[in-house]
Design a protein around this motif. Sequence first.
Motif, mmCIF file in Angstrom:
data_model
loop_
_atom_site.group_PDB
_atom_site.id
_atom_site.type_symbol
_atom_site.label_atom_id
_atom_site.label_comp_id
_atom_site.label_asym_id
_atom_site.label_seq_id
_atom_site.Cartn_x
_atom_site.Cartn_y
_atom_site.Cartn_z
ATOM 1 N N GLY A 71 -2.060 5.476 13.416
ATOM 2 C CA GLY A 71 -1.202 4.505 14.022
ATOM 3 C C GLY A 71 -0.610 3.769 12.887
ATOM 4 N N MET A 72 -1.178 3.023 11.772
ATOM 5 C CA MET A 72 -0.399 2.362 10.586
ATOM 6 C C MET A 72 1.111 3.448 11.195
ATOM 7 S SD MET A 72 -3.580 1.338 8.443
ATOM 8 C CE MET A 72 -2.631 0.291 7.316
ATOM 9 N N ALA A 73 1.050 3.987 10.367
ATOM 10 C CA ALA A 73 2.195 5.195 10.148
ATOM 11 C C ALA A 73 3.630 5.548 11.831
ATOM 12 C CB ALA A 73 1.499 6.875 10.220
ATOM 13 N N GLN A 74 2.899 5.243 12.367
ATOM 14 C CA GLN A 74 3.526 5.091 13.662
ATOM 15 C C GLN A 74 4.492 3.417 13.576
ATOM 16 O OE1 GLN A 74 4.179 8.060 15.188
ATOM 17 N NE2 GLN A 74 3.804 7.655 17.028
ATOM 18 N N ARG A 75 3.508 2.570 13.466
ATOM 19 C CA ARG A 75 3.978 1.370 13.338
ATOM 20 C C ARG A 75 4.870 1.350 12.183
ATOM 21 N NH1 ARG A 75 -1.048 -3.604 13.678
ATOM 22 N NH2 ARG A 75 -2.031 -2.011 15.119
ATOM 23 N N VAL A 76 4.599 2.404 11.143
ATOM 24 C CA VAL A 76 5.884 2.047 9.900
ATOM 25 C C VAL A 76 6.821 2.377 10.389
ATOM 26 C CG1 VAL A 76 6.679 2.776 8.166
ATOM 27 C CG2 VAL A 76 5.092 1.823 7.847
ATOM 28 N N LYS A 77 7.016 3.369 11.229
ATOM 29 C CA LYS A 77 8.007 3.947 12.144
ATOM 30 C C LYS A 77 9.636 2.954 13.197
ATOM 31 C CE LYS A 77 5.952 8.518 11.923
ATOM 32 N NZ LYS A 77 5.267 9.838 13.179
ATOM 33 N N ARG A 122 0.505 -1.410 0.119
ATOM 34 C CA ARG A 122 -0.123 0.097 0.229
ATOM 35 C C ARG A 122 0.791 1.280 0.510
ATOM 36 N NH1 ARG A 122 -4.230 -0.249 4.591
ATOM 37 N NH2 ARG A 122 -4.625 2.460 3.658
ATOM 38 N N PHE A 123 -0.172 2.258 -0.597
ATOM 39 C CA PHE A 123 1.112 3.380 -0.619
ATOM 40 C C PHE A 123 1.041 3.968 0.835
ATOM 41 C CE2 PHE A 123 0.959 7.982 -1.483
ATOM 42 C CZ PHE A 123 1.802 9.031 -1.786
ATOM 43 N N LEU A 124 2.059 4.446 1.527
ATOM 44 C CA LEU A 124 2.896 4.955 2.650
ATOM 45 C C LEU A 124 1.105 6.164 3.416
ATOM 46 C CD1 LEU A 124 6.190 4.962 3.489
ATOM 47 C CD2 LEU A 124 4.401 3.235 4.070
#
Length: 106
Positions: A35-41, A27-29
Amino acid sequence: AGLPTADARRRASETLFLVGLEEERFRFLGDFSTGMAQRVKLAQAIVHGPELVLLDEPASGLDSTGREQMLEIIRRLGSFGLHAASHPGTAAKLASGGSPAATATR
């Protein structure tokens, strides 16, 4: 230098699985929730296998469900031998979950 491509993909896949994003890897970031962005970090911080990760408000900006999910992921890191340090309030929540990996810093 760096890892061979196959090893890098394997490690990335394993790390995304660990943070609960294995199904989202294509998926495109920009479409990710907070929450998903925090998990990516978090995944970026642990993909290279550090022994210690310093977290600065890892649950910031998350709703109560997202916050609990993030804290559970961080608790699980301890079972992989990874130690997480954060603010005293977050560390206390982690420690109450029984994780020896949570330590407070000032």
